[in-house]
Design a protein around this motif. Structure first.
Motif, short mmCIF file in Angstrom:
data_model
loop_
_atom_site.label_atom_id
_atom_site.label_comp_id
_atom_site.label_asym_id
_atom_site.label_seq_id
_atom_site.Cartn_x
_atom_site.Cartn_y
_atom_site.Cartn_z
N ARG A 3 0.97 -1.10 -0.12
CA ARG A 3 -0.15 0.03 0.03
C ARG A 3 0.93 1.25 -0.09
O ARG A 3 1.88 1.24 0.42
N PHE A 4 0.46 2.31 -0.78
CA PHE A 4 1.27 3.23 -0.89
C PHE A 4 1.52 4.28 0.39
O PHE A 4 2.60 4.94 0.61
N ASP A 5 0.56 4.01 1.30
CA ASP A 5 0.70 4.62 2.68
C ASP A 5 1.36 3.69 3.64
O ASP A 5 1.58 4.04 4.98
N ASP A 6 1.98 2.59 3.31
CA ASP A 6 2.56 1.63 4.22
C ASP A 6 4.19 1.84 4.15
O ASP A 6 4.86 1.15 3.74
N ASN A 7 4.60 3.38 4.76
CA ASN A 7 5.77 3.71 4.76
C ASN A 7 6.21 4.10 6.28
O ASN A 7 5.15 4.58 7.09
N ILE A 8 7.66 4.12 6.71
CA ILE A 8 7.59 4.43 8.20
C ILE A 8 7.10 5.75 8.62
O ILE A 8 6.71 6.08 9.89
N GLU A 9 7.12 6.79 7.90
CA GLU A 9 6.62 8.11 7.99
C GLU A 9 5.30 8.13 8.30
O GLU A 9 4.74 8.63 9.34
N SER A 10 4.38 7.68 7.38
CA SER A 10 3.22 7.57 7.36
C SER A 10 2.72 6.77 8.65
O SER A 10 1.54 7.01 9.38
N VAL A 11 3.31 5.63 8.80
CA VAL A 11 2.70 4.66 9.97
C VAL A 11 3.10 5.39 11.40
O VAL A 11 2.09 5.21 12.02
N ASN A 12 4.16 6.12 11.55
CA ASN A 12 4.36 6.66 12.52
C ASN A 12 3.38 7.92 13.11
O ASN A 12 2.84 8.07 14.12
N THR A 13 2.81 8.48 11.97
CA THR A 13 1.76 9.61 12.09
C THR A 13 0.63 9.00 12.59
O THR A 13 -0.14 9.35 13.21
N ARG A 14 0.21 7.83 11.79
CA ARG A 14 -0.98 6.98 12.08
C ARG A 14 -1.01 6.59 13.39
O ARG A 14 -1.94 6.66 14.24
N PHE A 15 -0.04 6.16 13.91
CA PHE A 15 0.03 5.73 15.38
C PHE A 15 -0.30 6.66 16.43
O PHE A 15 -0.89 6.49 17.37
N GLU A 16 0.50 7.79 16.01
CA GLU A 16 0.42 9.03 16.98
C GLU A 16 -1.03 9.38 16.81
O GLU A 16 -1.92 9.65 18.17
N GLN A 17 -1.78 9.28 15.99
CA GLN A 17 -3.21 9.59 15.85
C GLN A 17 -4.27 8.60 16.74
O GLN A 17 -4.92 8.88 17.18
N TYR A 18 -3.68 7.26 16.30
CA TYR A 18 -4.38 6.28 17.01
C TYR A 18 -4.61 6.54 18.37
O TYR A 18 -5.66 6.42 19.04
#
Length: 204
Positions: free
Chosen positions: A151-166
């Protein structure tokens, strides 16, 4: 029966849904997939959604609710499962306005394990099949023959941002649903078959 799936990204919601399809009849409302489908059309709205997702932010509530309501109108099964919604308190209240949530299944997984899973997973954008890079013999989906992709959003930068929001926005929903007596916590570090058995016991 309306069921909400909650859990950190990478906890196995997609795999669980695929396994559940072999055992029970239900309508799946996956906001993430609905939004990705819009992205795949190349429309102006799809391009906007893609930019938001690439930045790691959540898509605006007005867009999400409009997409969700359209899907709900076509839902015909006795069981409806919501995957990826609600993600914050505002969305929880919006969902309360249109349906009653009977059960919430919380797939509990550590952040470290989740990151490892996300960075190694492959998805079929056609049928939703999910596997990992080590298990995949090739890049062809064994279910439908389409191509497996990252997936285009499965990269470490997006992942870290998504975790923070989660943790800031989605995690508080667990206490809300627990206080309502509808939350069922599942150990998501188990094997997919074990998780399936645990969830089937909750649903049935």
């Amino acid at each position: 029966m309306n069921i909400v799936l909650l859990g950190i990204q990478g906890c196995g919601k997609g795999t669980l849904v695929n396994n559940l399809e072999k055992h029970i009849d239900f309508d799946l409302i996956s906001v993430g997939k609905l939004l990705r489908d819009e992205v795949s059309t190349g429309s102006a709205l799809g391009q906007h959604i893609k930019r938001v997702q690439l930045s790691g932010r959540l898509v605006e509530i007005a867009i999400v609710m409009d997409t969700l309501k359209k899907k709900l109108k076509s839902s015909t099964k006795k069981i409806t499962i919501f995957d990826g919604f609600p993600r914050n308190i505002e969305q929880l209240h919006e969902l309360d306005k249109i349906c009653k949530v009977d059960k919430v299944i919380y797939l509990n997984l550590s952040k470290e394990t989740a990151i490892e899973r996300i960075l190694n997973r492959l998805n079929c954008l056609k049928c939703g099949y999910i596997t990992d890079k080590k298990s995949a013999k090739n890049l062809i989906c064994p279910m439908c023959g389409a191509k497996l992709v990252t997936r285009f959003d499965d990269n470490i930068e997006s992942v870290n941002t998504r975790f923070e929001q989660y943790f800031n926005e989605t995690y508080p929903l667990i206490d809300i649903y627990r206080s309502r007596g509808v939350l069922f916590e599942i150990d998501a570090s188990k094997t997919p078959d074990e998780i399936l058995d645990d969830v089937l016991r909750v649903i049935e």
